[in-house]
Design a protein around this motif. Structure first.
Motif, mmCIF file in Angstrom:
data_model
loop_
_atom_site.group_PDB
_atom_site.id
_atom_site.type_symbol
_atom_site.label_atom_id
_atom_site.label_comp_id
_atom_site.label_asym_id
_atom_site.label_seq_id
_atom_site.Cartn_x
_atom_site.Cartn_y
_atom_site.Cartn_z
ATOM 1 N N ASP A 266 86.098 86.404 115.734
ATOM 2 C CA ASP A 266 84.824 86.095 116.383
ATOM 3 C C ASP A 266 84.298 87.229 117.253
ATOM 4 O OD1 ASP A 266 85.189 83.679 115.167
ATOM 5 O OD2 ASP A 266 85.836 82.622 116.979
ATOM 6 N N ASN A 325 76.904 85.009 116.178
ATOM 7 C CA ASN A 325 78.121 85.772 116.454
ATOM 8 C C ASN A 325 77.855 86.912 117.434
ATOM 9 O OD1 ASN A 325 79.843 88.354 115.713
ATOM 10 N ND2 ASN A 325 81.114 86.578 115.266
ATOM 11 N N THR A 339 81.813 83.429 112.473
ATOM 12 C CA THR A 339 82.168 84.787 112.068
ATOM 13 C C THR A 339 80.929 85.648 111.845
ATOM 14 O OG1 THR A 339 82.238 84.071 109.752
ATOM 15 C CG2 THR A 339 84.312 84.045 110.984
ATOM 16 N N SER A 344 83.843 90.031 110.093
ATOM 17 C CA SER A 344 84.947 89.302 110.717
ATOM 18 C C SER A 344 86.003 88.943 109.678
ATOM 19 C CB SER A 344 84.429 88.017 111.372
ATOM 20 O OG SER A 344 83.573 88.298 112.444
#
Length: 387
Positions: A266, A325, A339, A344
């Motif tokens: 994250d 994100n 993500t 990610s």
């Protein structure tokens, strides 16, 4: 690619001439950033949990390789095949999402994943692109088939997904799918009053979630009140950005990133900020923006309402996920476990986003024999049987 001229009538040659090469190239640039930032972010996380130093790197190389193949393969499909894939995939992922409530893996109080041999599958990630395409078809179909209740089925499908995601719970995914649905209704011609009412309902639902779900209340309170709760991850992420400055510390030279528990997932955008600086972070933002804006410009010239509505939903899901994100990493909004597309760590995320972008490329590709305006429900079924 000079080798594929206008006279090349091979399937690959026709695909290369008609596909949006700018969006395709931007997608593979993001995949390249995914490789680079995983090399920087994941070793410290792997060592911290007692795993092999290169475990996340090897897995993500595999995930991103599969994602690249999915983007290319799906982008070669016809519009009819994209719809067929979405219908079949949507049914399978709905069933898998239901299965998570019974046999799913529980992580931090949520049941969103199904255990597989090499990865954990999050079915709701794949529901997002399938839902956007199927809804686009349902909203278009109701205009051409007199007795086909496309709008009613679309709302019923959304209601089912709402109940499933609320039960997991996955409020972030539910918010994204709700935004996708509202944007598609707006593009389809829904009155602005009703669109405003829909967003008002979203705000009311968010307030209700604050009081119903403890993890939602905790995140909002930590965002609104810096002295309340644990701010370790977000404070460390902001330190990483500050440590990187304009040009960054250089590849492998970041130190704050090693203290981030979710640096590979994250908070991977903070790793980019520390090692490569503001310049590369702005480049990543521009690439995401280029994909969205470029596709919207192609939709302006599109006369197939199915393509316009379905692609608008796909772009909304893609762009909103990237925004959430990056904004949460910069502490502009409350933190949310979502993500960064293609960058990610995560198999479900990489492959579902690849599916969405592949569908965008396929739908916006110039091609004969697609689902044209006026194609009725019965005609579509007959086309499928004859295909």
């Amino acid at each position: 690619m000079a080798g594929y001229s206008r006279t090349d009538d091979s399937p690959f040659g026709r695909w290369w001439r008609n596909v949006d090469r700018t969006t395709l190239i931007c997608t593979f640039i993001l995949i390249g950033f995914g490789y680079i930032l995983m090399l920087a972010a994941s070793p410290a996380v792997a060592v911290r949990i007692g795993a092999s130093r290169n475990m996340f790197i090897f897995k993500q190389v595999m995930f991103l390789s599969v994602a690249g193949l999915i983007v290319t393969g799906v982008s070669m499909l016809s519009r009819r095949a994209v719809l067929r894939l979405s219908l079949i995939g949507g049914v399978l992922m709905l069933g898998a999402t239901m299965l998570t409530l019974v046999h799913g893996i529980e992580i931090k109080g949520a049941r969103r994943w199904i255990a597989l041999p090499l990865m954990s599958l999050q079915p709701s990630e794949f529901l997002k692109p399938c839902f956007a395409v199927v809804t686009g078809w349902l909203l278009t179909e109701r205009r051409t088939s007199r007795y086909f209740p496309g709008m009613l089925i679309a709302f019923g499908l959304y209601g089912l997904i709402l109940l499933l995601l609320k039960s997991q719970p996955d409020i972030g995914m539910l918010t994204v799918i709700t935004a996708v649905f509202l944007v598609q209704l707006f593009v389809d011609g829904l009155n602005l009053i009703f669109v405003g009412f829909g967003f008002g309902c979203m705000v009311a639902a968010g307030i209700a979630a604050f009081f119903i779900f403890p993890h939602v209340r905790s995140r909002v309170e930590r965002f609104m009140h810096p002295n309340v709760g644990d701010h370790y991850q977000i404070d460390t992420a902001l330190r990483a950005f500050g440590n990187g400055g304009l040009m960054g510390r250089g590849p492998g030279e970041g130190r704050v990133k090693d203290l981030l528990p979710d640096a590979h997932a994250d908070f991977v955008f903070a790793v980019a900020g520390e090692e490569y600086g503001l310049v590369v972070c702005m480049l990543i933002i521009c690439i995401f923006a280029a994909i969205v804006v470029r596709t919207l410009l192609r939709l302006i010239r599109e006369d197939d309402p199915f393509v316009v509505i379905a692609t608008s939903g796909l772009l909304t899901g893609f762009g909103l996920q990237a925004f959430v994100n990056m904004a949460s990493t910069l502490h502009l909004i409350p933190t949310k476990g979502m993500t960064l597309p293609f960058i990610s760590y995560g198999g479900s995320s990489a492959m579902s986003v690849a599916l969405a972008i592949g569908m965008v490329l396929a739908l916006t590709r110039q091609q004969p024999g697609g689902l044209r305006p006026g194609t009725s429900f019965i005609t579509t079924l007959r086309q499928w049987r004859s295909a």
